[in-house]
Design a protein around this motif. Structure first.
Motif, mmCIF file in Angstrom:
data_model
loop_
_atom_site.group_PDB
_atom_site.id
_atom_site.type_symbol
_atom_site.label_atom_id
_atom_site.label_comp_id
_atom_site.label_asym_id
_atom_site.label_seq_id
_atom_site.Cartn_x
_atom_site.Cartn_y
_atom_site.Cartn_z
ATOM 1 N N LEU A 155 2.983 9.602 -9.921
ATOM 2 C CA LEU A 155 2.206 9.704 -11.157
ATOM 3 C C LEU A 155 1.433 11.021 -11.199
ATOM 4 O O LEU A 155 1.383 11.689 -12.245
ATOM 5 N N ALA A 156 0.833 11.391 -10.048
ATOM 6 C CA ALA A 156 0.093 12.649 -10.012
ATOM 7 C C ALA A 156 1.024 13.830 -10.267
ATOM 8 O O ALA A 156 0.678 14.771 -11.005
ATOM 9 N N LEU B 148 3.805 5.555 -5.647
ATOM 10 C CA LEU B 148 3.707 5.542 -7.109
ATOM 11 C C LEU B 148 2.575 6.445 -7.590
ATOM 12 O O LEU B 148 2.717 7.161 -8.592
ATOM 13 N N ASN B 149 1.449 6.405 -6.870
ATOM 14 C CA ASN B 149 0.334 7.275 -7.259
ATOM 15 C C ASN B 149 0.720 8.746 -7.114
ATOM 16 O O ASN B 149 0.341 9.582 -7.952
ATOM 17 N N ASN C 63 0.833 -1.208 0.000
ATOM 18 C CA ASN C 63 0.000 0.000 0.000
ATOM 19 C C ASN C 63 0.868 1.258 0.000
ATOM 20 O O ASN C 63 0.541 2.245 -0.685
ATOM 21 N N ALA D 271 2.299 1.653 -3.421
ATOM 22 C CA ALA D 271 1.252 2.088 -4.343
ATOM 23 C C ALA D 271 0.946 3.562 -4.134
ATOM 24 O O ALA D 271 0.759 4.314 -5.107
ATOM 25 N N ALA D 272 0.901 4.006 -2.857
ATOM 26 C CA ALA D 272 0.650 5.420 -2.587
ATOM 27 C C ALA D 272 1.778 6.292 -3.143
ATOM 28 O O ALA D 272 1.530 7.354 -3.734
#
Length: 202
Positions: free
Chosen positions: A135-136, A131-132, A125, A128-129
């Motif tokens: 990405l943002a 990476l998000n 998690n 993933a956070a």
């Protein structure tokens, strides 16, 4: 199956053997013993009677077992039974202890597996956070760059338009300059002959 006994041995032995064999299935009679032992009716009657008397005496001896011996046998039986019960209880306790240990080990292993799963899930998690977020941020940077490109394109269009306007203004200025030059030249030409004529008159 034939109940005949071996023809060897004395008549007494054959009658006794036949009576023992027949008594395993049913009550021996004179005729059945005589036929099985291969003896005369008199031998069968006499020795069968003797066999029954001996069996009766043996049974009475068993019945008449002394009380102390019976008590000792009972105590021995009780002791053996108690030992067997104690051994069974000990084995049962050992099995329960082993089962409890195995259950505890399995619970510990299950707890470790759950902890590992929670840790891996938490790490996943977090990754993933991250990476998000990256990405943002990349999307934001791309949108900013696209906006700057649009602004640069608009500025270039405006610059081209201004350049065209300046070129037109320059052309107009040159045209006016040419016109003024032509007017100036014409005036000079008009003035110059008069000067020459005036000089000649002098």
């Amino acid at each position: 199956m034939s109940e005949n006994v071996s023809p060897t041995g004395s008549a007494r032995d054959r009658v006794y053997a036949a009576a023992e064999k027949i008594s395993a299935e049913r009550n021996p009679t004179v005729s059945s013993v005589r036929e099985a032992a291969g003896v005369s009716n008199a031998d069968a009657t006499r020795y069968l009677k003797a066999w029954r008397e001996e069996n009766a005496v043996a049974g009475s001896r068993i019945v008449a077992t002394p009380q102390p011996l019976l008590e000792q046998a009972a105590r021995l039986t009780g002791s053996v039974w108690a030992d067997a019960v104690a051994l069974a209880a000990e084995q049962h306790a050992a099995l329960e202890a082993r089962w409890a240990k195995e259950g505890q080990d399995k619970d510990t292993e299950l707890g470790e597996l759950v902890a590992d799963l929670d840790r891996i899930t938490s790490e996943k998690n977090a990754q993933a956070a991250a990476l998000n977020a990256e990405l943002a941020a990349a999307v934001t940077r791309a949108e900013d760059a696209e906006g700057r490109v649009h602004q640069a394109e608009a500025a270039a269009v405006s610059a081209r338009s201004d350049a065209g306007t300046l070129a037109n203004d320059l052309a107009a200025a040159r045209a006016r300059a040419d016109t003024l030059q032509q007017s100036h030249d014409a005036l000079i030409q008009r003035i110059t002959p008069q000067a020459d004529e005036t000089g000649n008159k002098k």
